[in-house]
Structure formats: structure tokens, C-alpha cells
Design an enzyme around this catalytic site. Sequence first.
Site, PDB file in Angstrom:
ATOM      1  N   GLU A  36       0.875  -1.170   0.000  1.00 17.52           N
ATOM      2  CA  GLU A  36       0.000   0.000   0.000  1.00 17.52           C
ATOM      3  C   GLU A  36       0.914   1.222   0.000  1.00 17.52           C
ATOM      4  O   GLU A  36       1.811   1.315   0.838  1.00 17.52           O
ATOM      5  CB  GLU A  36      -0.887   0.002   1.248  1.00 17.52           C
ATOM      6  CG  GLU A  36      -1.889   1.122   1.172  1.00 17.52           C
ATOM      7  CD  GLU A  36      -2.820   1.223   2.381  1.00 17.52           C
ATOM      8  OE1 GLU A  36      -2.836   0.311   3.215  1.00 17.52           O
ATOM      9  OE2 GLU A  36      -3.521   2.253   2.447  1.00 17.52           O
ATOM     10  N   ARG A 261       4.298 -12.750   9.908  1.00 19.81           N
ATOM     11  CA  ARG A 261       5.016 -11.502   9.711  1.00 19.81           C
ATOM     12  C   ARG A 261       6.406 -11.575  10.317  1.00 19.81           C
ATOM     13  O   ARG A 261       6.610 -12.285  11.301  1.00 19.81           O
ATOM     14  CB  ARG A 261       4.301 -10.409  10.514  1.00 19.81           C
ATOM     15  CG  ARG A 261       3.515  -9.479   9.726  1.00 19.81           C
ATOM     16  CD  ARG A 261       2.716  -8.567  10.627  1.00 19.81           C
ATOM     17  NE  ARG A 261       1.678  -8.038   9.793  1.00 19.81           N
ATOM     18  CZ  ARG A 261       1.787  -6.919   9.081  1.00 19.81           C
ATOM     19  NH1 ARG A 261       2.845  -6.162   9.188  1.00 19.81           N
ATOM     20  NH2 ARG A 261       0.824  -6.536   8.283  1.00 19.81           N
ATOM     21  N   LYS A 271       3.756   0.907   9.899  1.00 20.86           N
ATOM     22  CA  LYS A 271       3.975   2.124   9.108  1.00 20.86           C
ATOM     23  C   LYS A 271       3.392   3.355   9.794  1.00 20.86           C
ATOM     24  O   LYS A 271       3.914   4.446   9.657  1.00 20.86           O
ATOM     25  CB  LYS A 271       3.384   1.943   7.708  1.00 20.86           C
ATOM     26  CG  LYS A 271       4.297   1.117   6.818  1.00 20.86           C
ATOM     27  CD  LYS A 271       3.851   1.145   5.382  1.00 20.86           C
ATOM     28  CE  LYS A 271       2.826   0.067   5.121  1.00 20.86           C
ATOM     29  NZ  LYS A 271       2.440  -0.057   3.716  1.00 20.86           N
TER      30      LYS A 271
HETATM   31  P1  ATP Z   1       1.252  -1.798   8.060  1.00 26.94           P
HETATM   32  O1  ATP Z   1       0.241  -2.683   8.731  1.00 26.94           O
HETATM   33  O2  ATP Z   1       2.388  -1.393   8.906  1.00 26.94           O
HETATM   34  O3  ATP Z   1       0.650  -0.634   7.328  1.00 26.94           O
HETATM   35  P2  ATP Z   1       1.045  -3.495   5.817  1.00 26.94           P
HETATM   36  O4  ATP Z   1       1.118  -4.937   6.067  1.00 26.94           O
HETATM   37  O5  ATP Z   1      -0.304  -2.952   5.665  1.00 26.94           O
HETATM   38  O6  ATP Z   1       1.876  -2.728   6.918  1.00 26.94           O
HETATM   39  P3  ATP Z   1       1.502  -3.363   3.032  1.00 26.94           P
HETATM   40  O7  ATP Z   1       2.100  -2.274   2.251  1.00 26.94           O
HETATM   41  O8  ATP Z   1       0.062  -3.615   2.874  1.00 26.94           O
HETATM   42  O9  ATP Z   1       1.889  -3.101   4.538  1.00 26.94           O
HETATM   43  O10 ATP Z   1       2.313  -4.710   2.793  1.00 26.94           O
HETATM   44  C1  ATP Z   1       2.638  -5.230   1.521  1.00 26.94           C
HETATM   45  C2  ATP Z   1       2.928  -6.689   1.650  1.00 26.94           C
HETATM   46  O11 ATP Z   1       4.003  -6.907   2.565  1.00 26.94           O
HETATM   47  C3  ATP Z   1       1.734  -7.432   2.218  1.00 26.94           C
HETATM   48  O12 ATP Z   1       1.596  -8.649   1.537  1.00 26.94           O
HETATM   49  C4  ATP Z   1       2.088  -7.628   3.648  1.00 26.94           C
HETATM   50  O13 ATP Z   1       1.459  -8.744   4.164  1.00 26.94           O
HETATM   51  C5  ATP Z   1       3.602  -7.767   3.593  1.00 26.94           C
HETATM   52  N1  ATP Z   1       4.199  -7.358   4.862  1.00 26.94           N
HETATM   53  C6  ATP Z   1       4.021  -6.198   5.520  1.00 26.94           C
HETATM   54  N2  ATP Z   1       4.676  -6.194   6.688  1.00 26.94           N
HETATM   55  C7  ATP Z   1       5.307  -7.394   6.782  1.00 26.94           C
HETATM   56  C8  ATP Z   1       6.150  -8.017   7.757  1.00 26.94           C
HETATM   57  N3  ATP Z   1       6.480  -7.391   8.887  1.00 26.94           N
HETATM   58  N4  ATP Z   1       6.609  -9.245   7.497  1.00 26.94           N
HETATM   59  C9  ATP Z   1       6.294  -9.875   6.358  1.00 26.94           C
HETATM   60  N5  ATP Z   1       5.510  -9.363   5.412  1.00 26.94           N
HETATM   61  C10 ATP Z   1       5.008  -8.136   5.612  1.00 26.94           C
HETATM   62 MG    MG Z   2      -1.712  -3.866   4.128  1.00 27.60          MG
END
Ligand code: ATP
Ligand code: MG
Length: 566
Positions: A36, A261, A271
Site C-alpha cells: 500500500e 510476519r 507504518k
Molecule cells: P502496516 O500494517 O504497517 O501498514 P502493511 O502490512 O499494511 O503494513 P503493506 O504495504 O500492505 O503493509 O504490505 C505489503 C505486503 O508486505 C503485504 O503482503 C504484507 O502482508 C507484507 N508485509 C508487511 N509487513 C510485513 C512483515 N512485517 N513481514 C512480512 N511481510 C510483511
Molecule cells: Mg496492508
Amino acid sequence: MSEETKPKDHFIRDIVEADRAAGKNGGRVATRFPPEPNGYIHIGHVKSLGINFGLAADYGGTCNLRFDDTNPEKEEIEYVSSIKEDIRWLGFDWQDREYYASDYYEKLFGFAEDLIRKGQAYVCDLSAEQVTATRGTLTKPGQASPFRGRSVEENLDLFRRMRAGDFPDGSKSLRAKIDMADPNLLLRDPVMYRIRRVHHYRQGDAWCIYPTYDWAHGQCDSIEGITHSICTLEFEVHRPLYDWFLDRLGIHHPRQIEFARLYLSHTLLSKRKLLALVNEGVVEGWDDPRMPTVAAMRRRGYPPAALRRFAELVGVAKVNSIVELAFLESCVREELNRTAPRAMAVLRPLKVVLTNYPEGQFEELDCVNNPENPAAGARKVPFGRELYIEREDFLEDPPKKFFRLSPGREVRLRYAYFITCTDVVKDPATGEITEIHCTYDPATRGGDAPDHRSPKATLHWVSAAHAVPAEVRLYDTLFTKRDPSELEEGEDWKVNLNPKSLEIVPGALLEPSLREAEPESRFQFERQGYFTADRRLSRPGRPVFNRTVTLRDSWARIVKSGKADA
Ligand code: ATP
Ligand code: MG
């Protein structure tokens, strides 16, 4: 960690292999990485990138880059650019497959009309609060919306008028018609569209209704022909809904697979919190070298190969756990040990005068560039009567176990000569040591004595006449606690910030070969760690170095103590 450590096989690979053996999708493997654009990508995303691009590479498949941009309030073009730059820098290649969920809005709208026609979605006039209030609980079924029984024609008409802007924000939503008593709360008529008059960084004001994540994600996967939609564990409970939409629409149905994760010790990866650190000026920006973002690690000097290797070695599991930062650092150290040329830099200088070395005379000594890599060759480093050594390498009154320089003691200067301290000069006003006087033994040129005597300490040094002044930045963890999300009652997460995470050393002195160091070039400063010329602040002629990682392998110590589980 040894060279031979192999990437572990993991359960997602097993699933993909079983699917291929069963002839699913004609054996094709298509994954996607769906960030995102609401922040910079971080080390957690590297794990996800490694899995998605890794599977595509292993099975001759493809991995798409898809911006999951369905949440217009928080998304920005700056994030899109940074994410692309960081993924490219990491070495993952999406070729021409750069997609945006927002580019599918029209198709998603069409899918929603299909569901309405099938009697499986309806326009609901309840407010967001009312929808929540009538959802029920784990032990109590929800209440049906009074608008659940609307006809297909009425629903189609209202939904199109929602899009046309006939209704105020929040006054209506489109909901899937599933089951208000389902034990999974997410299946109790979830919202698919909300009315929100918000400018979208890519779509502008073309839309005033926006799809929810649950409605958008699976359909985007389907449009792109994704075979395995890999996401993190919190989406496990969303999977029945992911499957429900695709089954009702009867379109290509990717398989959602969840993994744990990545959590890193002494680090927060949310984030929202990283954005708060940036906005509140706790750090210099998203790429402040203390941040866990890819841009920050790049600036700090972590090589992309080390990050990819780390992602491979942490493995893929179904259970959340915290990986030690020390393990990430050991991956960085291992890569840099192989690749970084050595150099000498004195961080906190103390002047040394060699009283028996002729005034005005200089010579050049051969220094090995990388003992781990003979091909890296050697370089000449100037030496003369006046030198600088590290202030902490001299003690006037040494305790028992201090073997470095002190009055009457002989030490080796790396690649140079043995020197013996004869005098200490002090500022008469403050008593501070201003310089020390030594004699050198001309028979020990290159660092070896003909009589094979061997001093207990070898010090690094720079020639005073040739030293290049530089700023050096030393880092410690951004948070003091191993798990900074662990808080006492009523505590704010910022209480765990480390007030000493950055130390700026303004007056460091470097050997002259470092004067023209290119931004982002990496070195081992002998005895001090690995350092990287800052890509924002450093200029050839005016170097600014970040300490990337120290030489201390704390991971090896953790492994030895039996506490390692990465
Ligand atoms: P946040 O919750 O901090 O906003 P997010 O998971 O929403 O992070 P995205 O940009 O949606 O962030 O993530 C893109 C991809 O990376 C998704 O498939 C997500 O599951 C994966 N991802 C995000 N954070 C992690 C993590 N800590 N470990 C492994 N994969 C991750
Ligand atoms: Mg997400």
C-alpha cells in the site's frame, strides 16, 4: 552463521509444488507483491518480496508489483516512487508488470454489479456506526439490515447513483449478502463500498465510492491471473471472504496462503508508527539510517545481497516470532567482510610525535585492501613523524588488562612500525593530554620485527599531514527494549525510544585514500566497524560516513549461549 547455510524449504513451497503436481493453473506460478503506498517499505516487506519473487524465480513464473491503493486518505505518489526505487535496489525485477488496484476500479465496479444481479449484494442505508453496532459478537448473531431485502433493480439503481455522487458521504454502503449469524464476523454482510469524497493521488476525483480491502484484493488477484496470493497471518480470518467473493463471481480463483510476519528485535515495523517518528521529527526522515526501512538500511550501508540473504535465512513460518537484530547484522557483516575494502580512520584523534623520525620525511607503506580477497590488492598509505591514533588506545595509567599504548609500552602500528611511548604532553591549564611522544623502531617496517618479538596490541593510525577530516555517525538501536511494543499500563510506545541512538563524531580523521569516497561506497575501518559514505550528505572531498555495523559479532555470542532461534 556459515556460508553453507541453505535457504530452508518452507510450507508455501510445498503447497506450490503440490498444486503444480496436481496440474493446477497448468503448472503456472504467478505471485504478486502488493504494497500500500502509504509509507516506505521496510525489512518486513523484504521478507514478503523474497517469498513472492523467490517463488516466481524458482518455478519459472512471474511476480507482479501491484500497488494496493484503495485507501485514498493515506496514499501518496512519493511512496509509489520510493517503493519502486527500493525494490529495484534490492534486486527484484517486476519487468513491465506494474499494476495499481485503482486501475481496476471500473472492473471492480462491474463485478459488484454482477453480485447485485445475483442477489448477493445490497445497498444499505445504515451508517458505519450502525453497521458495527448491528454486527453482533462472537457469542451473539448480528441483526439483519432493514435494507437487506431490496430488489435487484433498486440495488443496481442505488449503487449507480452512489457512484454518480447522488448521496452524501457515509450515507450508504454496498454490502455483501452473506450471513448475519456466521461465526466469522467478517462474513456478516461485510461492506464492499463506502461513499467518500476524497481526492485519490492517481484517480483524482473520478470516484466518490471506494472499495474496501476485502472486496478489492481477491478480485485484483483474479484479474491478474495470480495463482498464489501470499499474505501475512492476520488475513487468515479473511480467507473465507476472499474465497466467497471469487466463488460467487465464478472468476479465476487464486489460492490465498498466509505466513507469519517478520518482527525484528529493538524495532517497530508499523507504518503508522514509522510515519509518526518522521512527522514528529524524532528521526530525520523515512531514510534516517536508524529506521527499519529499506531506504534507511541502504543509507546506513546494508548491502542488498545481505538483506536478500537475511530474508531467505529467517525462513517462512506460520507462527509469529521476533528475529534478533543481531542476526540481521551478522548477515550484513558477512557480506561486507567479503566485499568491503579495509581502510584506516581515527574517530577521536590523539596526536603522536615520533621523536626519532626525521622531520619533513614521509614514506608510503603497503596496506592490504582486503585480507579476505587477495584480488582486492594493496594500496599505499603515507606515514610520517606526526600521526594520529585513537584517543582510547592510550592510557597513562593502564589497568592490568589494558595492552594498548601507555608510557614505556611498545605497540605495533598496523602495516607500519613498532612504537614505544616515551613522554606525555599535557595542557598545563586543564591537564588534558594533548600529544604523546614515542620512538619508532626502523627495523620493524611493515609491522614485523627481525627478532620476532610481537607487541600485544596493533593500533590503527593516520598521518597527520595527510589526514582527511570527516564527520562520522555512529548508531545504536532506535528502541531500547527487545520488544518495544511491550508497554506498561498507560505507557506510550515512544517511552522505549533510545535517546542515544545517534552519536555524531565531528572530528574524525581518515587516511587520504578515503578523501574521494563515492557516496554509498562501503569500507571496513580497521578495528572500528564497517562504514558507508552517506548517500545524502557525503561528497567526494567532504566525506560523511555512517557506521553500518560494528565488528562485534553479537549473533555468534547468542548462538553460543543457545538462545538463538532464527
Ligand atoms: P502496516 O500494517 O504497517 O501498514 P502493511 O502490512 O499494511 O503494513 P503493506 O504495504 O500492505 O503493509 O504490505 C505489503 C505486503 O508486505 C503485504 O503482503 C504484507 O502482508 C507484507 N508485509 C508487511 N509487513 C510485513 C512483515 N512485517 N513481514 C512480512 N511481510 C510483511
Ligand atoms: Mg496492508
